[in-house]
Design an enzyme around this catalytic site. Sequence first.
Site, mmCIF file in Angstrom:
data_model
loop_
_atom_site.group_PDB
_atom_site.id
_atom_site.type_symbol
_atom_site.label_atom_id
_atom_site.label_comp_id
_atom_site.label_asym_id
_atom_site.label_seq_id
_atom_site.Cartn_x
_atom_site.Cartn_y
_atom_site.Cartn_z
ATOM 1 N N LYS A 1 -37.763 39.695 109.977
ATOM 2 C CA LYS A 1 -37.073 38.491 109.481
ATOM 3 C C LYS A 1 -36.070 37.984 110.523
ATOM 4 C CE LYS A 1 -33.371 39.055 106.668
ATOM 5 N NZ LYS A 1 -32.104 38.430 107.068
ATOM 6 N N ASN A 2 -35.270 38.920 111.058
ATOM 7 C CA ASN A 2 -34.160 38.480 111.909
ATOM 8 C C ASN A 2 -34.600 38.068 113.310
ATOM 9 O OD1 ASN A 2 -32.527 38.815 109.751
ATOM 10 N ND2 ASN A 2 -31.605 40.741 110.445
ATOM 11 N N ILE B 1 -19.291 46.993 111.363
ATOM 12 C CA ILE B 1 -19.731 45.635 111.710
ATOM 13 C C ILE B 1 -19.205 44.604 110.707
ATOM 14 C CG2 ILE B 1 -21.710 44.143 112.282
ATOM 15 C CD1 ILE B 1 -21.445 46.532 114.193
ATOM 16 N N CYS C 1 -20.140 35.113 103.113
ATOM 17 C CA CYS C 1 -21.067 35.686 102.135
ATOM 18 C C CYS C 1 -20.493 37.003 101.669
ATOM 19 C CB CYS C 1 -22.465 35.812 102.704
ATOM 20 S SG CYS C 1 -22.633 37.112 103.893
ATOM 21 N N PRO D 1 -17.617 34.684 110.495
ATOM 22 C CA PRO D 1 -17.201 33.514 111.272
ATOM 23 C C PRO D 1 -18.255 33.113 112.310
ATOM 24 C CG PRO D 1 -16.084 35.484 112.066
ATOM 25 C CD PRO D 1 -16.880 35.897 110.860
HETATM 26 N N1 EPU Z 1 -18.730 37.652 114.421
HETATM 27 C C1 EPU Z 1 -17.594 36.999 114.825
HETATM 28 N N2 EPU Z 1 -17.726 35.711 115.299
HETATM 29 C C2 EPU Z 1 -18.925 35.093 115.398
HETATM 30 C C3 EPU Z 1 -20.092 35.779 114.986
HETATM 31 C C4 EPU Z 1 -19.956 37.074 114.499
HETATM 32 O O1 EPU Z 1 -16.503 37.540 114.754
HETATM 33 O O2 EPU Z 1 -18.966 33.959 115.844
HETATM 34 C C5 EPU Z 1 -18.616 39.026 113.911
HETATM 35 C C6 EPU Z 1 -19.161 39.170 112.486
HETATM 36 O O3 EPU Z 1 -18.198 38.815 111.518
HETATM 37 C C7 EPU Z 1 -19.528 40.613 112.445
HETATM 38 C C8 EPU Z 1 -20.023 40.885 113.868
HETATM 39 O O4 EPU Z 1 -19.464 39.851 114.683
HETATM 40 O O5 EPU Z 1 -18.383 41.387 112.224
HETATM 41 C C9 EPU Z 1 -21.524 40.898 114.053
HETATM 42 O O6 EPU Z 1 -22.094 39.734 113.478
HETATM 43 P P1 EPU Z 1 -23.385 39.050 114.078
HETATM 44 O O7 EPU Z 1 -23.011 37.702 114.576
HETATM 45 O O8 EPU Z 1 -24.068 39.972 115.017
HETATM 46 O O9 EPU Z 1 -24.267 38.849 112.763
HETATM 47 P P2 EPU Z 1 -25.330 37.710 112.575
HETATM 48 O O10 EPU Z 1 -25.964 37.422 113.880
HETATM 49 O O11 EPU Z 1 -24.752 36.586 111.808
HETATM 50 C C10 EPU Z 1 -27.414 39.229 112.205
HETATM 51 C C11 EPU Z 1 -28.369 39.511 111.098
HETATM 52 C C12 EPU Z 1 -27.680 40.338 110.020
HETATM 53 C C13 EPU Z 1 -27.149 41.622 110.648
HETATM 54 C C14 EPU Z 1 -26.219 41.286 111.819
HETATM 55 C C15 EPU Z 1 -25.704 42.510 112.551
HETATM 56 C C16 EPU Z 1 -29.830 37.575 111.112
HETATM 57 C C17 EPU Z 1 -30.357 36.395 110.397
HETATM 58 N N3 EPU Z 1 -28.854 38.272 110.514
HETATM 59 O O12 EPU Z 1 -26.376 38.449 111.631
HETATM 60 O O13 EPU Z 1 -28.695 40.663 109.069
HETATM 61 O O14 EPU Z 1 -26.459 42.373 109.692
HETATM 62 O O15 EPU Z 1 -26.918 40.445 112.756
HETATM 63 O O16 EPU Z 1 -26.741 43.264 113.048
HETATM 64 O O17 EPU Z 1 -30.288 37.916 112.187
HETATM 65 C C18 EPU Z 1 -29.588 41.257 107.012
HETATM 66 O O18 EPU Z 1 -30.719 41.085 107.511
HETATM 67 O O19 EPU Z 1 -29.407 41.806 105.899
HETATM 68 C C19 EPU Z 1 -28.423 40.786 107.746
HETATM 69 C C20 EPU Z 1 -27.234 40.564 107.168
#
Ligand code: EPU
Length: 420
Positions: free
Chosen positions: A22-23, A328, A115, A121
């Site tokens: 999915k991701n 995380i 969420c 953020p």
């Molecule tokens: N963060 C920031 N600033 C940003 C972006 C992220 O501070 O601009 C922080 C987040 O709050 C978090 C950390 O950085 O503490 C990591 O977040 P990340 O950006 O890596 O998460 P994401 O890319 O939004 C993806 C997956 C998530 C998964 C995370 C971590 C997708 C669609 N989602 O989210 O998947 O948990 O990476 O591996 O790719 C799931 O599939 O259940 C899911 C939540």
Amino acid sequence: MESFLIKGGVPLHGEVEISGSKNAALPILAATLLTDEPCIIHRVPDLSDTRFMVQILQSLGATVRFESGTVTVHAKKIKGYADYDLVRKMRGSICIAGPLLARLHKARISLPGGCIIGARPINLHLKGFEALGANIKIEGGYIDATAKRLTGNSMFLGGRAGPTVLGTANIMMAATLADGVTVIESAACEPEVVDVANFLNAMGADISGAGGPTITINGVKKLHGAEHEVIPDRIEAATFLIAAGATNGEVTLRGARADHLRAVIDKLNEAGVSVERSGTNLIARRNKKLKPVDVTTLPYSGFPTDVQAQMMSLLALAPGISIITERIFESRFMHVSELARLGAEIEIEGPSAIVKGGKPLSGAPVMASDLRASAALVIAGLAAKGATQVNRIYHLDRGYEKMDAKLRKLGARIQRVEEK
Ligand code: EPU
């Protein structure tokens, strides 16, 4: 609303096919917006999240067909405006910003909002776009990003909790068509980022270093259509490995990548669940008594946050004390109180959950709060004595393809019913 009704206590046995990730699929679908030529993506899991992404692409003007796991996208002419009603349904929709900015030099996207698992953020995405020369305004709940042109730059994308997965993908996509060279330091190393980079390179991009902390993108003038097969879903694979261990069964995973699952396999071995390779299959079986282990979630190649909840269900069955630390997301323990309803003894202490494992679990009605928490409740329900009703499984349908059918094939007594 639908629920799963599970009659627990049956060890899982048999083979299961792992779906596409999915991701990885979400940003790859978004990347098809970078070209006016058709793209063909195979092994796209049929989930509510991938269906949302298809709707978003269509709302932007692309022609999309989704049939038997293959998505064909032709984004011949697109607009740069994504509506709140679609975007709010899925945080992953933020990854259309990079492609829109690269191709149209403008993107107007509703802010995705927080969420249940934390604030989530997007400051790092915006920092990256600004480093490429975009002008960002936030007004009326929308991000307005515009750029006369995007120019390659060096940037550090590490945040409070380490790198960002979708942020790295977003900036990588934006930088493909920028003038000059972009270097992303503290890039996310997740296999999903590598898969996005491979697809972009197949489209004619020039990206190197994906999979490591420094990614270099040499901007190119134009991208063309490409065909790609999405990597297997390592989180779905981990969920089935854990379910095999939790039910004292033996399950063969077809199509999973052991090299993407090292941290999970290592912890499962420590906990008494063996995972062996047999050709391209992975076989999980519990060969000893379960043992408590300590687990800390970390960016890849550490233990994934998306497997933390499922691992907690397993460790609730292991006699002794396990400490699970979530590094995380700040509030990803919503499953704890629901696991307690099944008899698990777990206390939260700051970012850690102290699992006093080994108490027998017994079935009860429980409520799914997010995708991975739902999977944890299903695993606990499969291991518990008696009947467990997992309510609100629409969370689970966002990220697991036909989970109930796959589990039934492994012998589980699980039915999809209307919530009462
Ligand atoms: N963060 C920031 N600033 C940003 C972006 C992220 O501070 O601009 C922080 C987040 O709050 C978090 C950390 O950085 O503490 C990591 O977040 P990340 O950006 O890596 O998460 P994401 O890319 O939004 C993806 C997956 C998530 C998964 C995370 C971590 C997708 C669609 N989602 O989210 O998947 O948990 O990476 O591996 O790719 C799931 O599939 O259940 C899911 C939540």
